[in-house]
Scaffold this motif. Structure first.
Motif, PDB file in Angstrom:
ATOM      1  N   ALA A  28     -33.383  14.983  -9.714  1.00 15.95           N
ATOM      2  CA  ALA A  28     -33.985  14.030  -9.254  1.00 15.95           C
ATOM      3  C   ALA A  28     -35.423  14.053  -9.078  1.00 15.95           C
ATOM      4  O   ALA A  28     -35.915  15.048  -8.698  1.00 15.95           O
ATOM      5  CB  ALA A  28     -33.329  13.253  -8.218  1.00 15.95           C
ATOM      6  N   MET A  68     -30.426  11.099 -15.427  1.00 13.50           N
ATOM      7  CA  MET A  68     -30.033  10.731 -14.208  1.00 13.50           C
ATOM      8  C   MET A  68     -28.597  10.187 -14.384  1.00 13.50           C
ATOM      9  O   MET A  68     -28.135   9.101 -14.685  1.00 13.50           O
ATOM     10  CB  MET A  68     -30.777   9.698 -13.601  1.00 13.50           C
ATOM     11  N   THR A  95     -32.535   6.371 -10.891  1.00 13.98           N
ATOM     12  CA  THR A  95     -32.296   7.244  -9.925  1.00 13.98           C
ATOM     13  C   THR A  95     -31.528   6.557  -8.771  1.00 13.98           C
ATOM     14  O   THR A  95     -30.432   7.083  -8.336  1.00 13.98           O
ATOM     15  CB  THR A  95     -33.265   8.284  -9.400  1.00 13.98           C
ATOM     16  N   GLY A 135     -27.726   6.857 -10.099  1.00 16.41           N
ATOM     17  CA  GLY A 135     -27.496   8.082  -9.505  1.00 16.41           C
ATOM     18  C   GLY A 135     -27.007   7.894  -7.932  1.00 16.41           C
ATOM     19  O   GLY A 135     -26.027   8.571  -7.642  1.00 16.41           O
ATOM     20  N   SER A 136     -27.832   7.215  -7.211  1.00 18.02           N
ATOM     21  CA  SER A 136     -27.633   7.203  -5.715  1.00 18.02           C
ATOM     22  C   SER A 136     -26.486   5.937  -5.562  1.00 18.02           C
ATOM     23  O   SER A 136     -25.860   5.739  -4.646  1.00 18.02           O
ATOM     24  CB  SER A 136     -28.721   6.557  -4.979  1.00 18.02           C
TER      25      SER A 136
HETATM   26  O1  LIG Z   1     -29.471  11.940  -3.470  1.00 18.97           O
HETATM   27  C1  LIG Z   1     -29.983  12.582  -4.320  1.00 18.97           C
HETATM   28  O2  LIG Z   1     -31.098  12.971  -4.131  1.00 18.97           O
HETATM   29  C2  LIG Z   1     -29.251  12.700  -5.707  1.00 18.97           C
HETATM   30  C3  LIG Z   1     -30.066  12.075  -6.672  1.00 18.97           C
HETATM   31  C4  LIG Z   1     -29.170  10.837  -6.915  1.00 18.97           C
HETATM   32  C5  LIG Z   1     -28.126  10.929  -6.218  1.00 18.97           C
HETATM   33  N1  LIG Z   1     -28.016  12.091  -5.437  1.00 18.97           N
END
Ligand SMILES: O=C(O)[C@@H]1CCC=N1
Ligand SMILES: NC(=O)C1=CN([C@@H]2O[C@H](COP(=O)(O)OP(=O)(O)OC[C@H]3O[C@@H](n4cnc5c(N)ncnc54)[C@H](O)[C@@H]3O)[C@@H](O)[C@H]2O)C=CC1
Length: 256
Positions: free
Chosen positions: A89, A108, A152, A156-157
């Motif tokens: 990230a 991502m 992200t 991602g999150s």
């Molecule tokens: O929390 C994080 O920084 C990583 C990147 C996206 C998901 N998990």
């Protein structure tokens, strides 16, 4: 079958190793911490703590923390005929490109890669074997570099935000008297089923809500509560907070 090395086999790298192995690729799992490799020894074709040994694959996935991604990548000494797929990230394509001779794809992903259900944003658009391998892990969308912070946050999150919502639905069931395992199964499967409908259907989200809300029935009563609340704004704020942190990481990594 393509040979892929995954360097950094924690939560994300481990999910990628499992997903790639399930898709019948030849996977080398590499981590400096032997305990991270224990659960993967029966999954990957090979496990190693030797980064040099893992660096020979045509596709190298970099799944270490953003703070060390540049340093680890530089140490691999990759060649121009290799591709590194970085999932770190906040680590920009330009920082990655300045660190390696290999072709760079910034991705991502999310933890659903383990089950071939990943939602991933990539830049630039991958080609050839790299595109085929990533497609085996789920849905891959090509975006611009300046959209990566937002991706992200969203995909991602995003699973964490969805787990939170599943937990809230589950808790409501438990407080109403459902057995905890039953509430967990009903809540999670409802999210999975609703997601499947949203993916398969041509209808808008509003039209789908309308399809659930039978006239004079139950759903509209719950929807009125949601529409009158600030849930939509709060979810937006959660996405913005994660997006801003991704941009901060970019600044931190760039400063090193
Ligand atoms: O929390 C994080 O920084 C990583 C990147 C996206 C998901 N998990
Ligand atoms: N956890 C997630 O859902 C997602 C994580 N990411 C990214 O994936 C990367 C890893 O995140 P997590 O898996 O959550 O962290 P993690 O802490 O679970 O895993 C990191 C792994 O890297 C290993 N490692 C540390 N130094 C190393 C080195 N020099 N060489 C090889 N391995 C080394 C650690 O032993 C650990 O197993 C981060 O850059 C993160 O931004 C991206 C998308 C989603």
């Amino acid at each position: 079958m393509v040979h892929v090395s995954v360097i950094g086999c924690g939560h994300m790298g481990g999910a990628l190793v499992r997903g790639l192995s399930a898709a019948n690729h030849r996977v080398t799992a590499c981590d400096v911490d032997e305990s991270a490799l224990e659960d993967l020894s029966g999954v990957a074709d090979g496990t190693t703590t030797d980064l040099e040994a893992a660096a020979s694959a045509p596709i190298v996935v970099l799944a270490v923390g953003p703070d060390i991604a540049g340093e680890v990548l530089a140490g691999l000494g990759l060649d121009p005929d290799q591709t590194v797929v970085s999932v770190a990230a906040g680590v920009s394509t330009s920082v990655l490109e300045s660190t390696t001779d290999a072709a760079v794809v910034r991705m991502m992903p999310n933890l659903a890669a383990e089950y071939g259900e990943m939602a991933a944003a990539v830049t630039p658009e991958p080609t050839g074997d790299v595109a085929a391998v990533l497609a085996d892990l789920g849905t891959v969308v090509t975006i611009e570099e300046d959209q990566m912070d937002l991706a992200t946050a969203i995909n991602g999150s995003g699973p964490a935000f969805v787990f939170y919502l599943i937990g809230a639905m589950q808790q409501a069931g438990i407080e109403g008297g459902l057995d905890s395992d039953d509430a967990a199964a009903l809540a999670a499967q409802t999210f999975k089923g609703a997601a499947e409908i949203a993916l398969q259907s041509d209808e808008s989200v509003d039209e789908l809500i309308d399809a659930v809300a039978t006239e004079g029935g139950t759903t509209i009563e719950g929807m009125e509560v949601l529409w009158d609340s600030d849930v939509e704004d709060v979810l937006g704020e959660a996405v913005t907070a994660a997006e801003e942190r991704s941009a901060e990481i970019t600044a931190e990594v760039g400063e090193e």
